[in-house]
Write a protein that holds these residues in place. Sequence first.
Motif, PDB file in Angstrom:
ATOM      1  N   HIS A   1       0.842  -1.194   0.000  1.00 22.87           N
ATOM      2  CA  HIS A   1       0.000   0.000   0.000  1.00 22.87           C
ATOM      3  C   HIS A   1       0.876   1.243   0.000  1.00 22.87           C
ATOM      4  O   HIS A   1       1.952   1.244   0.572  1.00 22.87           O
ATOM      5  CB  HIS A   1      -0.851   0.023   1.269  1.00 22.87           C
ATOM      6  CG  HIS A   1      -1.859  -1.085   1.319  1.00 22.87           C
ATOM      7  ND1 HIS A   1      -2.894  -1.189   0.442  1.00 22.87           N
ATOM      8  CD2 HIS A   1      -1.974  -2.137   2.161  1.00 22.87           C
ATOM      9  CE1 HIS A   1      -3.614  -2.258   0.732  1.00 22.87           C
ATOM     10  NE2 HIS A   1      -3.069  -2.859   1.777  1.00 22.87           N
TER      11      HIS A   1
ATOM     12  N   HIS B   1     -10.995  -7.257   2.713  1.00 18.12           N
ATOM     13  CA  HIS B   1      -9.619  -6.830   2.464  1.00 18.12           C
ATOM     14  C   HIS B   1      -8.632  -7.582   3.365  1.00 18.12           C
ATOM     15  O   HIS B   1      -7.564  -8.003   2.924  1.00 18.12           O
ATOM     16  CB  HIS B   1      -9.468  -5.324   2.647  1.00 18.12           C
ATOM     17  CG  HIS B   1      -8.064  -4.863   2.393  1.00 18.12           C
ATOM     18  ND1 HIS B   1      -7.540  -4.741   1.121  1.00 18.12           N
ATOM     19  CD2 HIS B   1      -7.048  -4.581   3.244  1.00 18.12           C
ATOM     20  CE1 HIS B   1      -6.273  -4.385   1.199  1.00 18.12           C
ATOM     21  NE2 HIS B   1      -5.936  -4.279   2.479  1.00 18.12           N
TER      22      HIS B   1
ATOM     23  N   LEU C   1      -6.100   2.973   5.894  1.00 17.85           N
ATOM     24  CA  LEU C   1      -6.359   1.633   6.430  1.00 17.85           C
ATOM     25  C   LEU C   1      -6.176   1.607   7.942  1.00 17.85           C
ATOM     26  O   LEU C   1      -6.945   0.966   8.662  1.00 17.85           O
ATOM     27  CB  LEU C   1      -5.432   0.609   5.768  1.00 17.85           C
ATOM     28  CG  LEU C   1      -5.894   0.167   4.380  1.00 17.85           C
ATOM     29  CD1 LEU C   1      -4.748  -0.430   3.579  1.00 17.85           C
ATOM     30  CD2 LEU C   1      -7.050  -0.842   4.493  1.00 17.85           C
TER      31      LEU C   1
ATOM     32  N   CYS D   1      -5.452  -9.521   2.042  1.00 19.21           N
ATOM     33  CA  CYS D   1      -4.173  -8.795   2.161  1.00 19.21           C
ATOM     34  C   CYS D   1      -3.392  -9.260   3.382  1.00 19.21           C
ATOM     35  O   CYS D   1      -3.734  -8.936   4.513  1.00 19.21           O
ATOM     36  CB  CYS D   1      -4.441  -7.293   2.214  1.00 19.21           C
ATOM     37  SG  CYS D   1      -2.949  -6.312   2.442  1.00 19.21           S
TER      38      CYS D   1
ATOM     39  N   SER E   1      -0.409  -8.387   4.478  1.00 21.30           N
ATOM     40  CA  SER E   1       0.287  -7.392   5.302  1.00 21.30           C
ATOM     41  C   SER E   1      -0.687  -6.677   6.244  1.00 21.30           C
ATOM     42  O   SER E   1      -0.371  -6.449   7.405  1.00 21.30           O
ATOM     43  CB  SER E   1       1.088  -6.412   4.439  1.00 21.30           C
ATOM     44  OG  SER E   1       0.242  -5.454   3.851  1.00 21.30           O
ATOM     45  N   CYS E   2      -1.896  -6.364   5.756  1.00 19.50           N
ATOM     46  CA  CYS E   2      -2.880  -5.730   6.642  1.00 19.50           C
ATOM     47  C   CYS E   2      -3.328  -6.698   7.728  1.00 19.50           C
ATOM     48  O   CYS E   2      -3.528  -6.306   8.871  1.00 19.50           O
ATOM     49  CB  CYS E   2      -4.103  -5.246   5.860  1.00 19.50           C
ATOM     50  SG  CYS E   2      -3.813  -3.674   5.023  1.00 19.50           S
TER      51      CYS E   2
HETATM   52 ZN   LIG Z   1      -3.910  -4.317   2.851  1.00 21.16          ZN
END
Ligand SMILES: [Zn+2]
Lengths: 200, 84
Positions: free
Chosen positions: B2, B33, B10, B37, B39-40
Amino acid sequence: MPLQIDLSIYEDEKALLEGLRRGESDACTCMFKHFAPQMYAQALRLVGDPDEAEGVLQMSFIRACEKVAEFEGRSSLATWLYRITTNEALMRLRKQKAQRHSLDDLADSLSPDNLTYQPQEWPENPSLAVLDEELRQQLEAALQQLPESLRLVFVLRELEGFSTEETAASLGIGLSAVKVRLHRARLRLRDLLANYLRGE
Amino acid sequence: MHSQAEQFQLYELLNALLDDELSPEARAQLEVHLCECESCRSFFESLRQTLELYHRLDEHNPALPHAVEERLRRFIKQKQICKS
Ligand SMILES: [Zn+2]
């Protein structure tokens, strides 16, 4: 804040309260034994200085005894005492603040653009199941590394269960400032913990 | 990956998720998401773990430092906080 209470000579909290109202010294000792450690820990988190925290603890006991007649038992005795302690700590901080120049507003003036957002790397599967003494001390120490403006919001909102509105009113700041500061505090604490867990 | 601006947005959303402040739609969208995702998801997990540890701090009653305890005892006596 859950607390196991062994009221020993008092049958329950109600009996302890009646003892306090009658001014029995056993009741006072009992209250002291059960609640002082938590009250002190709480005061220390807020004011960040052992001497000041001790002053807060002592004044909280005076206040509690002055006000015990007014206590209606809508909350538990523990909750009531912790509220008194928090109020006493905040009052002390306000007095200090009036005497020194405060940089607090700086925390809110940072716009997203000039705040770096680079979270520290989190270790894989950190062993966090056991909250041992060392980790406990790390968590407390990390709190004390936060600027006061962030620390107070975090302690009230996250540890003492204040709502955003209550926190804003207690600190005399706006709702959005509470949120901004809470989010910053969380990130800083997470990063400090990440550093610790990676052994730095 | 991102962008910095996206990360900011985020981060605010993840906080709102923690505080249960998202609309059902926004929440569902964010959850999708998080599923997609990595990493999130791991960041959110680390944030959640941090807060969980702080919430557990008061689980056990800390000890009052001995000197503090003694001084409080004397203080209570002196001030005759308890009448008897
Ligand atoms: Zn993410």
